[in-house]
Design a protein around this motif. Sequence first.
Motif, mmCIF file in Angstrom:
data_model
loop_
_atom_site.group_PDB
_atom_site.id
_atom_site.type_symbol
_atom_site.label_atom_id
_atom_site.label_comp_id
_atom_site.label_asym_id
_atom_site.label_seq_id
_atom_site.Cartn_x
_atom_site.Cartn_y
_atom_site.Cartn_z
ATOM 1 N N GLU A 186 1.170 -1.381 0.058
ATOM 2 C CA GLU A 186 -0.337 -0.204 -0.016
ATOM 3 C C GLU A 186 0.468 1.069 0.190
ATOM 4 O O GLU A 186 1.907 1.544 0.722
ATOM 5 C CB GLU A 186 -0.701 0.103 1.163
ATOM 6 C CG GLU A 186 -2.154 0.850 0.817
ATOM 7 C CD GLU A 186 -2.707 0.933 1.768
ATOM 8 O OE1 GLU A 186 -3.528 2.370 2.120
ATOM 9 O OE2 GLU A 186 -3.129 -0.261 3.398
ATOM 10 N N GLU A 187 0.716 2.297 -0.411
ATOM 11 C CA GLU A 187 1.464 3.324 -0.774
ATOM 12 C C GLU A 187 0.457 4.495 -0.628
ATOM 13 O O GLU A 187 -0.826 4.366 -1.693
ATOM 14 C CB GLU A 187 1.939 3.226 -2.199
ATOM 15 C CG GLU A 187 3.275 4.635 -2.179
ATOM 16 C CD GLU A 187 4.058 4.763 -1.595
ATOM 17 O OE1 GLU A 187 4.249 6.341 -1.007
ATOM 18 O OE2 GLU A 187 4.506 3.440 -1.059
ATOM 19 N N ARG A 188 0.196 5.616 -0.346
ATOM 20 C CA ARG A 188 -0.319 6.991 -0.371
ATOM 21 C C ARG A 188 0.297 8.157 -1.414
ATOM 22 O O ARG A 188 1.338 8.225 -1.311
ATOM 23 C CB ARG A 188 -0.483 7.572 1.070
ATOM 24 C CG ARG A 188 -0.801 8.734 1.060
ATOM 25 C CD ARG A 188 -1.592 9.024 2.647
ATOM 26 N NE ARG A 188 -2.754 8.122 2.743
ATOM 27 C CZ ARG A 188 -3.671 8.370 3.872
ATOM 28 N NH1 ARG A 188 -3.201 8.721 4.892
ATOM 29 N NH2 ARG A 188 -4.870 7.131 3.543
ATOM 30 N N TYR A 189 -0.252 8.459 -2.025
ATOM 31 C CA TYR A 189 -0.038 9.614 -3.198
ATOM 32 C C TYR A 189 -0.869 11.153 -2.361
ATOM 33 O O TYR A 189 -1.842 10.809 -2.309
ATOM 34 C CB TYR A 189 0.066 9.111 -4.053
ATOM 35 C CG TYR A 189 0.629 7.986 -5.092
ATOM 36 C CD1 TYR A 189 1.686 8.407 -5.540
ATOM 37 C CD2 TYR A 189 -0.095 6.716 -4.637
ATOM 38 C CE1 TYR A 189 2.300 7.284 -5.961
ATOM 39 C CE2 TYR A 189 0.567 5.567 -5.124
ATOM 40 C CZ TYR A 189 2.045 5.971 -5.276
ATOM 41 O OH TYR A 189 2.319 4.797 -5.955
ATOM 42 N N PHE A 190 -0.326 11.553 -3.066
ATOM 43 C CA PHE A 190 -1.723 13.787 -2.615
ATOM 44 C C PHE A 190 -1.289 14.003 -4.200
ATOM 45 O O PHE A 190 -0.452 13.885 -5.140
ATOM 46 C CB PHE A 190 -0.601 14.374 -1.781
ATOM 47 C CG PHE A 190 -0.830 13.764 -0.359
ATOM 48 C CD1 PHE A 190 -1.701 14.058 0.566
ATOM 49 C CD2 PHE A 190 0.542 13.000 -0.049
ATOM 50 C CE1 PHE A 190 -1.673 13.462 1.758
ATOM 51 C CE2 PHE A 190 0.065 12.231 1.470
ATOM 52 C CZ PHE A 190 -1.053 13.335 2.421
ATOM 53 N N SER A 220 -6.151 13.020 -1.114
ATOM 54 C CA SER A 220 -5.292 11.579 -0.734
ATOM 55 C C SER A 220 -5.181 9.968 -1.712
ATOM 56 O O SER A 220 -6.684 10.529 -1.710
ATOM 57 C CB SER A 220 -4.486 11.177 0.628
ATOM 58 O OG SER A 220 -6.107 10.669 1.087
ATOM 59 N N ASP A 222 -4.518 6.363 -1.964
ATOM 60 C CA ASP A 222 -4.120 4.689 -1.219
ATOM 61 C C ASP A 222 -4.017 3.712 -1.972
ATOM 62 O O ASP A 222 -5.783 3.667 -3.162
ATOM 63 C CB ASP A 222 -4.771 4.369 -0.215
ATOM 64 C CG ASP A 222 -4.773 6.137 1.019
ATOM 65 O OD1 ASP A 222 -3.612 6.386 0.441
ATOM 66 O OD2 ASP A 222 -5.536 5.906 1.543
ATOM 67 N N GLU A 235 -8.801 3.301 -1.373
ATOM 68 C CA GLU A 235 -9.366 4.753 -0.910
ATOM 69 C C GLU A 235 -8.490 6.081 -1.027
ATOM 70 O O GLU A 235 -7.863 6.309 -1.808
ATOM 71 C CB GLU A 235 -9.081 4.253 1.231
ATOM 72 C CG GLU A 235 -9.974 5.781 2.082
ATOM 73 C CD GLU A 235 -11.245 4.340 2.267
ATOM 74 O OE1 GLU A 235 -11.988 5.499 1.536
ATOM 75 O OE2 GLU A 235 -11.157 4.316 2.923
ATOM 76 N N SER A 242 -5.608 13.498 5.956
ATOM 77 C CA SER A 242 -5.446 12.730 5.592
ATOM 78 C C SER A 242 -3.136 12.620 6.214
ATOM 79 O O SER A 242 -3.177 13.412 6.383
ATOM 80 C CB SER A 242 -4.808 12.485 4.243
ATOM 81 O OG SER A 242 -6.121 12.267 3.782
ATOM 82 N N LYS A 245 1.594 9.227 6.379
ATOM 83 C CA LYS A 245 2.060 7.433 6.282
ATOM 84 C C LYS A 245 4.201 7.635 6.550
ATOM 85 O O LYS A 245 4.096 8.358 7.455
ATOM 86 C CB LYS A 245 1.255 7.137 5.546
ATOM 87 C CG LYS A 245 0.126 7.286 5.775
ATOM 88 C CD LYS A 245 -0.619 5.085 5.237
ATOM 89 C CE LYS A 245 -1.783 5.383 5.742
ATOM 90 N NZ LYS A 245 -2.447 3.979 5.231
#
Length: 258
Positions: A186-190, A220, A222, A235, A242, A245
């Motif tokens: 899992e990776e979060r981007y904005f 964000s 995900d 998500e 947010s 992370k």
Amino acid sequence: MRLLYPCDPFNKKDPDETYAEEFLAAQTAGMACSLYSAEDFESGDFKPRPLFASEEEVLYRGWMLNPNGYGQLLDAIECNGARAVTSVAQYCLCHYLPEWYSLCKDFTPETIFVEKGADYAAAVANLHWPAFFVKDYVKSLTTNRGSVANSVGEVAEVVSLIEKYRGQVEGGVCIRKFEHLAPDTEERYFVFRGKPYARNGVVPEIVQSIAPRIDSPFFSVDVVLSADGTPRLIELGDGQVSDRKQWPVERFLEIFRG
């Protein structure tokens, strides 16, 4: 643009511990920042420190708020002569899964939406899914039990536990088709003002495709890999509430400088 953070409940001159690193890094980088007391705000008293400049744009960085609470915060910002970067409608678009689902349906697990206390068995009777991932409109169950229901009967159990541990089921119930996902991917981007950002500088195609679909200035994204390596959207979230992370704070703040 000014960043607005919650202060320490016991010392209003200091940022809340959760946001202290980000607040201090933003100040060091020369960004305009203010603090406010979340406790005083809940009591009807909103006094940002320092005060906002007239017509200044304000971006909130703090706790999750329900739509009503966020609307009250926007009203308070406007009463202090400034304007919020994100509207209530834009906040809801990313904060509530049913708001964004139809815009990104091709990238995310199939989902149905029902009211809390609905006949869950009837709702999923014709779906023939292997299992169900259950959450409310905002969050899933974060206890060791997790949010996966292997039978219809377990759907009600997860909903009950969400209400027990979070105090409420916000919005309603989302029942998602269970998909096998690769662990630790899992990776979060904005996305800020239409431009997507990655902590390592590499924005995958799925995020580039999602970015123009969402009418929000800051959110964000995900993403996780399925068991076969296909990127899947798990998500969206309003960027103001947010977590960073794995993002280093300096890299995160670069988003606002373009």
